[in-house]
Write a protein that holds these residues in place. Structure first.
Motif, PDB file in Angstrom:
ATOM      1  N   HIS A  38      16.811   8.432   8.938  1.00 42.12           N
ATOM      2  CA  HIS A  38      17.347   8.854   7.490  1.00 42.12           C
ATOM      3  C   HIS A  38      18.039   7.374   6.650  1.00 42.12           C
ATOM      4  O   HIS A  38      18.600   6.877   7.472  1.00 42.12           O
ATOM      5  CB  HIS A  38      18.266   9.841   7.493  1.00 42.12           C
ATOM      6  N   GLY A  39      17.458   7.214   5.488  1.00 43.68           N
ATOM      7  CA  GLY A  39      18.246   6.266   4.839  1.00 43.68           C
ATOM      8  C   GLY A  39      17.469   4.813   4.865  1.00 43.68           C
ATOM      9  O   GLY A  39      16.109   4.898   5.162  1.00 43.68           O
ATOM     10  N   VAL A  40      18.157   3.791   4.412  1.00 42.06           N
ATOM     11  CA  VAL A  40      17.432   2.285   4.337  1.00 42.06           C
ATOM     12  C   VAL A  40      17.247   1.770   5.453  1.00 42.06           C
ATOM     13  O   VAL A  40      17.956   1.710   6.359  1.00 42.06           O
ATOM     14  CB  VAL A  40      18.616   1.571   3.315  1.00 42.06           C
ATOM     15  N   TYR A  41      16.127   1.124   5.460  1.00 44.38           N
ATOM     16  CA  TYR A  41      15.600   0.507   6.761  1.00 44.38           C
ATOM     17  C   TYR A  41      16.061  -1.064   6.690  1.00 44.38           C
ATOM     18  O   TYR A  41      16.097  -1.592   5.736  1.00 44.38           O
ATOM     19  CB  TYR A  41      13.919   0.545   6.770  1.00 44.38           C
ATOM     20  N   LEU A  42      16.904  -1.368   7.673  1.00 39.09           N
ATOM     21  CA  LEU A  42      17.767  -2.580   7.662  1.00 39.09           C
ATOM     22  C   LEU A  42      17.396  -3.411   8.768  1.00 39.09           C
ATOM     23  O   LEU A  42      17.372  -4.672   8.946  1.00 39.09           O
ATOM     24  CB  LEU A  42      19.154  -2.329   8.034  1.00 39.09           C
ATOM     25  N   GLY A  43      16.490  -2.941   9.699  1.00 39.90           N
ATOM     26  CA  GLY A  43      15.913  -3.911  10.974  1.00 39.90           C
ATOM     27  C   GLY A  43      15.623  -3.010  12.280  1.00 39.90           C
ATOM     28  O   GLY A  43      15.475  -1.951  12.091  1.00 39.90           O
ATOM     29  N   ARG A  44      15.537  -3.726  13.193  1.00 41.14           N
ATOM     30  CA  ARG A  44      15.463  -3.256  14.431  1.00 41.14           C
ATOM     31  C   ARG A  44      16.852  -3.027  15.265  1.00 41.14           C
ATOM     32  O   ARG A  44      17.822  -4.024  14.966  1.00 41.14           O
ATOM     33  CB  ARG A  44      14.432  -4.100  15.242  1.00 41.14           C
TER      34      ARG A  44
ATOM     35  N   GLN B 174      18.583   0.794  -1.760  1.00 42.70           N
ATOM     36  CA  GLN B 174      19.425   1.945  -1.898  1.00 42.70           C
ATOM     37  C   GLN B 174      19.037   2.654  -3.344  1.00 42.70           C
ATOM     38  O   GLN B 174      19.080   3.710  -3.728  1.00 42.70           O
ATOM     39  CB  GLN B 174      20.970   1.792  -2.082  1.00 42.70           C
ATOM     40  N   LEU B 175      18.446   1.690  -4.204  1.00 39.74           N
ATOM     41  CA  LEU B 175      18.068   1.961  -5.508  1.00 39.74           C
ATOM     42  C   LEU B 175      16.965   3.090  -5.468  1.00 39.74           C
ATOM     43  O   LEU B 175      16.713   4.081  -6.274  1.00 39.74           O
ATOM     44  CB  LEU B 175      17.502   0.700  -6.292  1.00 39.74           C
TER      45      LEU B 175
END
Length: 177
Positions: free
Chosen positions: A31-37, A83-84
């Motif tokens: 859930h949420g923003v993908y930030l990386g691995r 997040q937008l």
């Protein structure tokens, strides 16, 4: 013949997973923003509001710290931009002006406080009626502004005078200035 005990060995789960691949953290979910691995190669997603709703966090605020030149600003800009998509908004204090392009891409006109600016900030203005009933929040805000302007913490006499002035101003009008 005597039996020798096998020596004990300690390892972290990151190292132990090479021997036993089912030992790994479950992560925060997708859930949420993908930030990386993450460390194990899976996707790392982060949504402080979703984690707060689940009870995994007690406060959905972030602090980003690190060495100069290691990507802190890039991370924050990417995180805010992503997040937008979820309808989230960010309030950023930007003394260097490095978030101008992000604001323009998001269709936001930044507010600019400064000498000669027609924009004014009223530290005594409170939109929440519950906060207006308790002037301590206003006192703390004005004390912070006054302390920053003076370059030092307020003394006890100054704090008392400020407390009395804020309370008197709050009683005298709907929105004191």
């Amino acid at each position: 013949m005597s039996r020798r005990a096998v020596p004990a060995h300690r390892a972290t789960t990151a190292h132990l997973q090479a021997l036993y691949p089912l030992v790994a953290g479950r992560g925060l979910g997708a859930h949420g923003v993908y930030l990386g691995r993450d460390l194990h190669g899976g996707p790392f997603c982060f949504d402080p509001w979703e984690l707060y709703a689940r009870g995994a966090l007690t406060n959905p605020n972030l602090v980003v710290a690190g060495q100069i030149g290691r990507g802190k600003s890039t991370f924050v800009k990417t995180f805010v931009w992503r997040q937008l998509v979820f309808g989230r908004r960010a309030w950023i204090v930007d003394p260097k002006g490095e978030y101008r392009r992000l604001a323009a891409a998001a269709g936001v006109t930044p507010l600019r406080l400064g000498p000669g600016s027609p924009l004014r900030l009223n530290p005594l203005g409170v939109a929440d009626p519950a906060a207006r009933a308790d002037p301590r929040v206003q006192v703390e805000l004005v004390a912070s502004v006054a302390g920053a302007g003076l370059g030092r913490p307020l003394g006890p006499a100054e704090r008392t005078a400020l407390d009395l002035a804020v309370r008197a101003a709050a009683e005298a009008s709907r929105e004191p200035t």
